[in-house]
Design a protein around this motif. Sequence first.
Motif, mmCIF file in Angstrom:
data_model
loop_
_atom_site.group_PDB
_atom_site.id
_atom_site.type_symbol
_atom_site.label_atom_id
_atom_site.label_comp_id
_atom_site.label_asym_id
_atom_site.label_seq_id
_atom_site.Cartn_x
_atom_site.Cartn_y
_atom_site.Cartn_z
ATOM 1 N N ARG A 1 27.316 34.633 -46.817
ATOM 2 C CA ARG A 1 25.934 34.074 -47.178
ATOM 3 C C ARG A 1 24.656 35.688 -47.590
ATOM 4 O O ARG A 1 24.022 35.261 -48.975
ATOM 5 N N PHE B 1 25.525 35.755 -51.628
ATOM 6 C CA PHE B 1 24.578 34.112 -53.058
ATOM 7 C C PHE B 1 23.621 34.543 -52.550
ATOM 8 O O PHE B 1 22.472 34.730 -53.016
ATOM 9 N N LYS B 2 22.635 36.018 -51.020
ATOM 10 C CA LYS B 2 21.261 36.018 -51.414
ATOM 11 C C LYS B 2 21.632 36.709 -52.122
ATOM 12 O O LYS B 2 20.267 37.032 -52.452
ATOM 13 N N GLU C 1 20.686 35.857 -55.776
ATOM 14 C CA GLU C 1 19.405 35.171 -55.709
ATOM 15 C C GLU C 1 18.011 35.871 -56.322
ATOM 16 O O GLU C 1 17.322 36.430 -56.877
ATOM 17 N N LEU C 2 18.018 37.312 -55.498
ATOM 18 C CA LEU C 2 16.889 38.344 -55.017
ATOM 19 C C LEU C 2 17.415 39.178 -56.314
ATOM 20 O O LEU C 2 16.321 39.553 -57.129
ATOM 21 N N ALA D 1 23.655 31.567 -57.754
ATOM 22 C CA ALA D 1 24.042 31.603 -56.637
ATOM 23 C C ALA D 1 23.668 30.111 -56.367
ATOM 24 O O ALA D 1 24.944 29.794 -55.463
ATOM 25 N N ASP D 2 23.015 29.452 -56.796
ATOM 26 C CA ASP D 2 23.164 28.174 -56.628
ATOM 27 C C ASP D 2 24.619 26.969 -57.141
ATOM 28 O O ASP D 2 24.811 25.907 -56.936
ATOM 29 N N GLY E 1 17.583 37.740 -59.339
ATOM 30 C CA GLY E 1 17.033 36.628 -59.752
ATOM 31 C C GLY E 1 18.147 36.157 -60.690
ATOM 32 O O GLY E 1 17.678 35.134 -61.801
ATOM 33 N N HIS E 2 19.297 36.118 -59.724
ATOM 34 C CA HIS E 2 19.720 34.639 -60.744
ATOM 35 C C HIS E 2 20.466 33.505 -59.658
ATOM 36 O O HIS E 2 21.659 33.151 -59.516
ATOM 37 N N LYS E 3 19.243 32.728 -59.229
ATOM 38 C CA LYS E 3 18.863 31.710 -58.536
ATOM 39 C C LYS E 3 20.235 30.991 -58.999
ATOM 40 O O LYS E 3 21.180 29.931 -58.082
ATOM 41 N N ASP E 4 19.857 31.052 -60.282
ATOM 42 C CA ASP E 4 20.657 29.747 -61.001
ATOM 43 C C ASP E 4 22.190 29.703 -60.281
ATOM 44 O O ASP E 4 22.506 28.772 -60.570
ATOM 45 N N VAL F 1 13.305 38.772 -47.578
ATOM 46 C CA VAL F 1 13.245 36.995 -46.956
ATOM 47 C C VAL F 1 12.836 36.794 -45.755
ATOM 48 O O VAL F 1 12.981 37.660 -44.630
#
Length: 633
Positions: A406, A409-410, A413-414, A421-422, A416-419, A351
């Motif tokens: 944090r 969640f990151k 996201e990494l 994590a959001d 590939g599941h940003k959806d 990141v």
Amino acid sequence: MEQLAQKVGGMSLDAITEKYPNCHPEINPFDFYRAHLANVLSGITGVEPKIIYPALSWTSGLDKGDLMLAAPALRIKGQKPDELAQQWADKFPEDDPLFQKPTVVNYFLAFYLKPQPVVQTVIPLIQKQRAEYGRNKYHGLRDPKDPSKGKKRMIVEFSSPNIAKPFHAGHLRSTIIGGFLANLYEGAGWDVIRINYLGDWGKQYGLLALAFEKYGDEEALKQDPINHLFQLYVRINSEMSAEKEQIEKRKQEGEDVTELEANSLDEQARRYFKKMTDRDPSALAQWKRFRDLSITRYQETYARLNIKFDEYSGESQVSEEMMERIGKEMQEKGICKEDKGAMIVDFQELVPGKEGKRLEKPIVRKRDGTALYLTRDISELLARYEKYKFDHMIYVVASAQDLHLRQLFKIIELLGHKDIADKCQHVNFGLVLGMSTRKGTVKFLDDILRDVADKMHETMKKNETKYSQVENPDATADTLGISSVMVQDMSGKRINNYTFNMDAMTSFEGDTGPYLQYAHARVSSIRRRAGLSDEDLANADLSLLTETHAVNIVRLLALWPDIVQTTLRTLEPTTVLTYLFKMTHALSSSYDHLQVVGSERELMKARMALYDAAHTVLGNGMRLLGLTPVERM
Ligand code: ARG
């Protein structure tokens, strides 16, 4: 509300709902007031109603109006805001059906409701809606226009204590705040799932099993599993430390300690836990018994707080296979890498900038192959998504774990599941300082609740006449004690630390739990003495409510559904609590002016209808917070 809408003219309730987001004038009077004001002001200012509507805000108190508008918010160029404010006020129609002519302070316009329309609509609305008043079934609908599409799903994970360890302040706050948030979303029409993610796995549970083999007592375990397991845990831990010290000492003295180490408690615990992870039936059965008995005990305590979990999950429930699979995936995707035999996530590489640095370098696999707290949370989160397909998930965990969440969640996201994590949110909170009972430092929730209840019981006994009328003083003292603890916890913003203060929280002076309960019970008592039926109240002539004290109570009552909507944004229990205390203050200062018993019958009916509506709203607010309102104390 319908009738009022007709009188105001031009706008149907449906048309208002269409026009503004999350606007439901039929259940939220303030949605209606804002829509109406936006229309009128649009005529005066030439600005679009849609711009005016969100600029209308609450005031800091009834003396400052019911709604206000800062002239600069409408962004009209070329004229001084205070002059604009004055011009608009001058043009505001004298005969507006809802509002008086606004007053101007600097560049603020302050709008005051005309008493009669609000009195005549809000009290009947509350009488009709009762427990529903303040709830909003639309917020959680997938499609607010089409209920058949179903509700949105919310997971609230909260409480999450660790078996055989103290239920500390962090768990207490998580329980109180989480219970409240779950109620809040349920009331807003969401399908809410309450999950308790227990700390119930790891080498320490192997150690606990050893302790039970050595010193366990079947009877004591069944009687009071939480305390018994805790005692065993403390005892075996101190034995283990002593042993470690011994071994260390001998080592220093040059002795060969290989054998000692191989038979040490630490090593035995590791082996026992290994049996558990290898699914050895007898080891697992023992551990499961500890877990089940503890859960049964927890459930009793949660019931006193009006909390019921849909699922007791926990670190033990995370599958090794899944962790393995995700571990591989993380490696393939370059999210983790080897570092001295362990697997770590080097966020600084992954990141960019400050954020990467802030996320540090957590380990996800130890050198000996064991998974960690973070590793389990990653799998658990994805498994929950598989299972529940949630629209949103809240973790109610102390701010001491900000970094942990944090990181979690990151990583999601990494992967590939940003959806996903959001959809996840950490709702955090500060510390409780000096949490101890009169008998010493607190270990368990039960100890706190018992102690506070005792204290309340003593206080109640001081008023002998009243005390003799309370049907079940023990239960009432218990409820009041719980209210004390909860109200103190919810009084400030979540993030603030506070000091656990038994004397302050159980006092009847100030904005405390017992005071809130007293305010509620006092209205119940007036109702009992008035001896009026529900029908009497429904037929009351509300036009008799003309006194400022009466109107002010109604103005506050009208605000309740809007308070709940705002709370859905702040997620702060104090938003609700501050409102409830405003209400109790308005009530207590009104009694001298609005006598019920002893007044002429029609007046008595009208005033009782007012107080009864206030009783409903107080009760709704208290239940939303998770409190049990009492009728007598
Ligand atoms: N059992 C943990 C503790 O006592 C809290 C768990 C929080 N939830 C989570 N998903 N990590 O610190």
